[in-house]
Write an enzyme that holds these catalytic residues in place. Structure first.
Site, PDB file in Angstrom:
ATOM      1  N   ILE A   1       1.005  -1.045   0.100  1.00  0.00           N
ATOM      2  CA  ILE A   1       0.017   0.017  -0.035  1.00  0.00           C
ATOM      3  C   ILE A   1       0.966   1.123  -0.132  1.00  0.00           C
ATOM      4  O   ILE A   1       0.577   2.203  -0.904  1.00  0.00           O
ATOM      5  CB  ILE A   1      -0.893  -0.077   1.196  1.00  0.00           C
ATOM      6  CG1 ILE A   1      -1.804  -1.093   1.088  1.00  0.00           C
ATOM      7  CG2 ILE A   1      -1.796   1.241   1.324  1.00  0.00           C
ATOM      8  CD1 ILE A   1      -2.823  -1.453   2.213  1.00  0.00           C
TER       9      ILE A   1
ATOM     10  N   ASP B   1      10.725   2.859   6.313  1.00  0.00           N
ATOM     11  CA  ASP B   1      10.478   1.305   6.350  1.00  0.00           C
ATOM     12  C   ASP B   1      11.706   0.555   7.350  1.00  0.00           C
ATOM     13  O   ASP B   1      12.724   1.131   7.237  1.00  0.00           O
ATOM     14  CB  ASP B   1      10.161   0.699   4.956  1.00  0.00           C
ATOM     15  CG  ASP B   1       9.529  -0.572   5.310  1.00  0.00           C
ATOM     16  OD1 ASP B   1       9.749  -1.448   5.871  1.00  0.00           O
ATOM     17  OD2 ASP B   1       8.611  -0.720   4.454  1.00  0.00           O
TER      18      ASP B   1
ATOM     19  N   ALA C   1      -4.183   1.728   8.723  1.00  0.00           N
ATOM     20  CA  ALA C   1      -3.405   0.198   8.928  1.00  0.00           C
ATOM     21  C   ALA C   1      -4.074  -0.557  10.050  1.00  0.00           C
ATOM     22  O   ALA C   1      -4.722  -1.428   9.395  1.00  0.00           O
ATOM     23  CB  ALA C   1      -1.893   0.524   9.343  1.00  0.00           C
TER      24      ALA C   1
ATOM     25  N   GLU D   1     -12.976  -2.305  17.687  1.00  0.00           N
ATOM     26  CA  GLU D   1     -13.789  -2.139  16.781  1.00  0.00           C
ATOM     27  C   GLU D   1     -14.962  -2.936  16.953  1.00  0.00           C
ATOM     28  O   GLU D   1     -14.934  -4.092  17.554  1.00  0.00           O
ATOM     29  CB  GLU D   1     -13.242  -2.608  15.307  1.00  0.00           C
ATOM     30  CG  GLU D   1     -12.161  -1.680  15.054  1.00  0.00           C
ATOM     31  CD  GLU D   1     -11.464  -1.821  13.662  1.00  0.00           C
ATOM     32  OE1 GLU D   1     -12.042  -2.785  13.036  1.00  0.00           O
ATOM     33  OE2 GLU D   1     -10.660  -1.443  13.373  1.00  0.00           O
TER      34      GLU D   1
ATOM     35  N   HIS E   1     -13.535   1.148   9.124  1.00  0.00           N
ATOM     36  CA  HIS E   1     -12.512   0.046   8.721  1.00  0.00           C
ATOM     37  C   HIS E   1     -13.059  -0.507   7.126  1.00  0.00           C
ATOM     38  O   HIS E   1     -13.191  -1.729   6.752  1.00  0.00           O
ATOM     39  CB  HIS E   1     -12.360  -1.125   9.591  1.00  0.00           C
ATOM     40  CG  HIS E   1     -11.358  -2.334   9.295  1.00  0.00           C
ATOM     41  ND1 HIS E   1     -10.717  -2.756  10.451  1.00  0.00           N
ATOM     42  CD2 HIS E   1     -10.514  -2.356   8.340  1.00  0.00           C
ATOM     43  CE1 HIS E   1      -9.631  -3.555   9.855  1.00  0.00           C
ATOM     44  NE2 HIS E   1      -9.409  -3.060   8.599  1.00  0.00           N
TER      45      HIS E   1
ATOM     46  N   GLY F   1     -11.254   0.755   4.383  1.00  0.00           N
ATOM     47  CA  GLY F   1     -10.230   1.168   3.728  1.00  0.00           C
ATOM     48  C   GLY F   1      -9.940   0.322   2.390  1.00  0.00           C
ATOM     49  O   GLY F   1      -9.786   0.958   1.242  1.00  0.00           O
TER      50      GLY F   1
HETATM   51  N1  LIG Z   1      -8.069  -0.348   6.318  1.00  0.00           N
HETATM   52  C1  LIG Z   1      -8.152  -1.311   5.574  1.00  0.00           C
HETATM   53  O1  LIG Z   1      -9.213  -1.586   5.475  1.00  0.00           O
HETATM   54  C2  LIG Z   1      -6.909  -2.090   5.054  1.00  0.00           C
HETATM   55  C3  LIG Z   1      -6.925  -3.097   4.032  1.00  0.00           C
HETATM   56  C4  LIG Z   1      -5.793  -3.337   3.702  1.00  0.00           C
HETATM   57  C5  LIG Z   1      -4.811  -3.447   4.517  1.00  0.00           C
HETATM   58  N2  LIG Z   1      -4.857  -2.832   5.657  1.00  0.00           N
HETATM   59  C6  LIG Z   1      -3.664  -2.663   6.482  1.00  0.00           C
HETATM   60  O2  LIG Z   1      -2.619  -2.010   5.899  1.00  0.00           O
HETATM   61  C7  LIG Z   1      -1.284  -2.503   6.530  1.00  0.00           C
HETATM   62  C8  LIG Z   1      -0.333  -2.491   5.128  1.00  0.00           C
HETATM   63  O3  LIG Z   1      -0.776  -3.428   4.278  1.00  0.00           O
HETATM   64  P1  LIG Z   1       0.341  -3.757   3.144  1.00  0.00           P
HETATM   65  O4  LIG Z   1      -0.755  -4.627   2.315  1.00  0.00           O
HETATM   66  O5  LIG Z   1       1.061  -2.664   2.559  1.00  0.00           O
HETATM   67  O6  LIG Z   1       1.387  -4.570   3.852  1.00  0.00           O
HETATM   68  P2  LIG Z   1       2.719  -4.900   3.371  1.00  0.00           P
HETATM   69  O7  LIG Z   1       3.184  -6.129   4.282  1.00  0.00           O
HETATM   70  O8  LIG Z   1       3.035  -5.274   1.980  1.00  0.00           O
HETATM   71  O9  LIG Z   1       3.690  -3.745   3.725  1.00  0.00           O
HETATM   72  C9  LIG Z   1       4.014  -3.277   5.148  1.00  0.00           C
HETATM   73  C10 LIG Z   1       5.274  -2.773   5.233  1.00  0.00           C
HETATM   74  O10 LIG Z   1       5.554  -2.180   6.708  1.00  0.00           O
HETATM   75  C11 LIG Z   1       6.864  -2.428   6.914  1.00  0.00           C
HETATM   76  N3  LIG Z   1       7.111  -2.082   8.313  1.00  0.00           N
HETATM   77  C12 LIG Z   1       7.005  -3.417   9.188  1.00  0.00           C
HETATM   78  N4  LIG Z   1       7.236  -2.892  10.569  1.00  0.00           N
HETATM   79  C13 LIG Z   1       7.521  -1.418  10.534  1.00  0.00           C
HETATM   80  C14 LIG Z   1       7.988  -0.576  11.478  1.00  0.00           C
HETATM   81  N5  LIG Z   1       7.872  -0.956  12.723  1.00  0.00           N
HETATM   82  N6  LIG Z   1       8.230   0.554  10.863  1.00  0.00           N
HETATM   83  C15 LIG Z   1       8.272   1.030   9.363  1.00  0.00           C
HETATM   84  N7  LIG Z   1       8.012   0.058   8.418  1.00  0.00           N
HETATM   85  C16 LIG Z   1       7.528  -1.057   9.036  1.00  0.00           C
HETATM   86  C17 LIG Z   1       7.268  -3.651   6.189  1.00  0.00           C
HETATM   87  O11 LIG Z   1       8.571  -3.760   5.920  1.00  0.00           O
HETATM   88  C18 LIG Z   1       6.454  -3.571   4.907  1.00  0.00           C
HETATM   89  O12 LIG Z   1       7.399  -3.077   3.832  1.00  0.00           O
HETATM   90  C19 LIG Z   1      -1.368  -3.740   7.179  1.00  0.00           C
HETATM   91  O13 LIG Z   1      -1.599  -3.514   8.393  1.00  0.00           O
HETATM   92  C20 LIG Z   1      -2.801  -3.984   6.446  1.00  0.00           C
HETATM   93  O14 LIG Z   1      -3.430  -4.862   7.771  1.00  0.00           O
HETATM   94  C21 LIG Z   1      -5.764  -2.143   5.984  1.00  0.00           C
END
Ligand SMILES: NC(=O)c1ccc[n+]([C@@H]2O[C@H](COP(=O)([O-])OP(=O)(O)OC[C@H]3O[C@@H](n4cnc5c(N)ncnc54)[C@H](O)[C@@H]3O)[C@@H](O)[C@H]2O)c1
Length: 427
Positions: free
Chosen positions: A167, A186, A244, A274, A297, A299
């Site tokens: 994302i 990251d 997130a 939630e 929720h 997103g």
């Molecule tokens: N709101 C919603 O409906 C919705 C929908 C989809 C995903 N999400 C959430 O969005 C978030 C990101 O999803 P994604 O698919 O991009 O995940 P992803 O795994 O592709 O990317 C996550 C990134 O965060 C980095 N990361 C981990 N710990 C970290 C830290 N402490 N500091 C900085 N970077 C860190 C990882 O190295 C990775 O590059 C997840 O928590 C997911 O659950 C929410």
């Protein structure tokens, strides 16, 4: 150890029964049908208790979303189940360990809604910089405040992306097209998109960004990643966006910073607590605050994401059923396999203990067939091995298949054995 499913032989596709619950997208049915799986039942509702157990009788693959609870009891009562698909991101509605020990891989769709989240963030950035939540509310109430006070363009501002994964990196591209300067932080090195620039610490990002947006996973390390100290390290009059996970932000500290004017606004889609259903009341300290967008929720909840999820998980079902591939399984050793042009392909799931591979190899040696490839993955508790073999020209192939299957099935520690027949090339 023999589950009822261990007795199962390879079935023709038109005998494989697939049950999809909770109104999963029609795209899943269409994809399965295209791939030759005609026995697909699609139900709008979730099932529970005895009704769920009854519905699972004779079903080989089940697709659910977040409401259907596949507990140990339900999984153990399913007589034919060989794969579970969560047509969503989360998998905690399934007892993953019970599924693993019943040799049932569980698949999900972690990346189908990446774009939906990234687009929502961009919308929120514009809305908050222009103070639209209160302007809109005022108009609804008969007001007409045309002032440009504290309303800003997006162009030229700095957005700080925390977590540059699926994302975060997609958002980086959209943000840049809007004229934002993109910086990101990251914990692992990530290749920047466009002109985005990585910064070396979270605090460096917080101190430089007009908008901070979070895209990290839920882990012990990200619990309260943005607490009081981090919020106070953000620039005065900046914006925080959390789409997130709810536990990443200390919402009390955020509410305090919004109330005392340190932050200009916030958009929050995920919360530490939630409601479990629409009937439960939603409560957060962020309610009633000015220039705060609260969303339930959603997103990743778009029609397009649902359609993509339908195909993504259906494809994983087909890959597992047709070729034995478990790539993307969340509870199971992952084996990636190509389609097989000919020969025999046996899959064997077993309790991981020393000596099993030697016994498996003995079976093929005794059957005098030629092993052409072997793929093995273990995850501590179970092992998944796929063996490709060819019968000699003078052997009765069907008989060899039957003998090998029988012997694999009788091996101690066997959880499941299956013969995967050659498939026509898939589109
Ligand atoms: N709101 C919603 O409906 C919705 C929908 C989809 C995903 N999400 C959430 O969005 C978030 C990101 O999803 P994604 O698919 O991009 O995940 P992803 O795994 O592709 O990317 C996550 C990134 O965060 C980095 N990361 C981990 N710990 C970290 C830290 N402490 N500091 C900085 N970077 C860190 C990882 O190295 C990775 O590059 C997840 O928590 C997911 O659950 C929410």
């Amino acid at each position: 150890m023999h589950s009822p499913a261990a007795q199962q032989l390879s079935l023709p596709k038109n005998k494989i029964r697939i049950l999809l619950l909770e109104g999963i997208s029609q795209t899943a049915v269409d994809y399965l049908n295209e791939q030759g799986y005609g026995e697909v039942t699609l139900l709008k509702k979730a099932l529970e208790g005895e009704a769920l157990k009854e519905a699972l009788k004779g079903v080989h693959m089940v697709g659910i979303r977040s409401r259907t609870q596949l507990t140990r009891d339900v999984i153990q009562s399913a007589d034919r189940l060989m794969a579970i698909g969560c047509f969503c991101i989360g998998t905690n509605q399934v007892d993953l360990n019970a599924a693993r020990m019943a040799a049932i891989p569980v698949f999900n769709a972690p990346y189908s809604n990446t774009r939906s989240v990234a687009e929502l963030v961009m919308g929120e950035v514009v809305m908050l910089l222009r103070r639209i939540p209160s302007r809109s509310q005022q108009c609804h109430n008969g007001g007409w405040n045309k002032s440009a006070d504290n309303a800003w363009e997006v162009r030229g501002k700095t957005i700080g992306i925390v977590g540059y994964g699926s994302i975060g990196s997609q958002l980086s591209v959209l943000a840049e097209a809007f004229g934002l300067r993109v910086i990101y932080y990251d914990t692992v090195p990530c290749l920047p998109h466009g002109n985005a620039v990585a910064v070396s610490s979270l605090h460096e990002l917080l101190g430089q960004s007009d908008i901070v947006t979070l895209h990290v996973p839920q882990t012990p390390e990200t619990n309260n990643l943005i607490g009081e100290a981090e919020i106070r390290a953000m620039k005065p009059n900046s914006i925080l966006i959390n789409n997130a996970r709810g536990n990443v932000v200390d919402v009390d500290a955020l509410a305090a910073a919004l109330k005392d004017g340190h932050l200009m606004g916030a958009a929050v889609d995920v919360f530490p607590v939630e409601p479990k259903s629409a009937q439960e009341k939603f409560v957060t300290p962020l309610q009633g605050l000015e220039n705060v967008l609260l969303t339930p929720h959603i997103g990743g909840s778009t029609i397009e994401a649902q359609e993509r999820i339908g195909v993504e998980v259906a494809r994983k079902f087909v890959d597992y059923s047709d070729v034995g591939s478990t790539l993307g399984a969340v509870n199971f050793p992952e084996v990636q396999l190509a389609e097989r042009p000919g020969g025999m392909r046996f899959m064997h799931v077993h309790v991981n203990r020393p000596g099993t591979m030697r016994q498996i190899n003995d079976i093929f040696a005794k059957a005098a067939c030629n092993v052409t490839a072997q793929f093995l993955q273990t995850d501590g508790e179970i092992g998944y091995v796929v063996v490709e073999a060819e019968a000699h020209a003078d052997q009765d192939k069907a008989k060899v298949e039957q003998t090998v299957l029988e012997q694999l099935r009788n091996l101690e520690g066997t959880l499941r054995t299956r013969l995967i027949r050659a498939v026509a090339s898939r589109g």
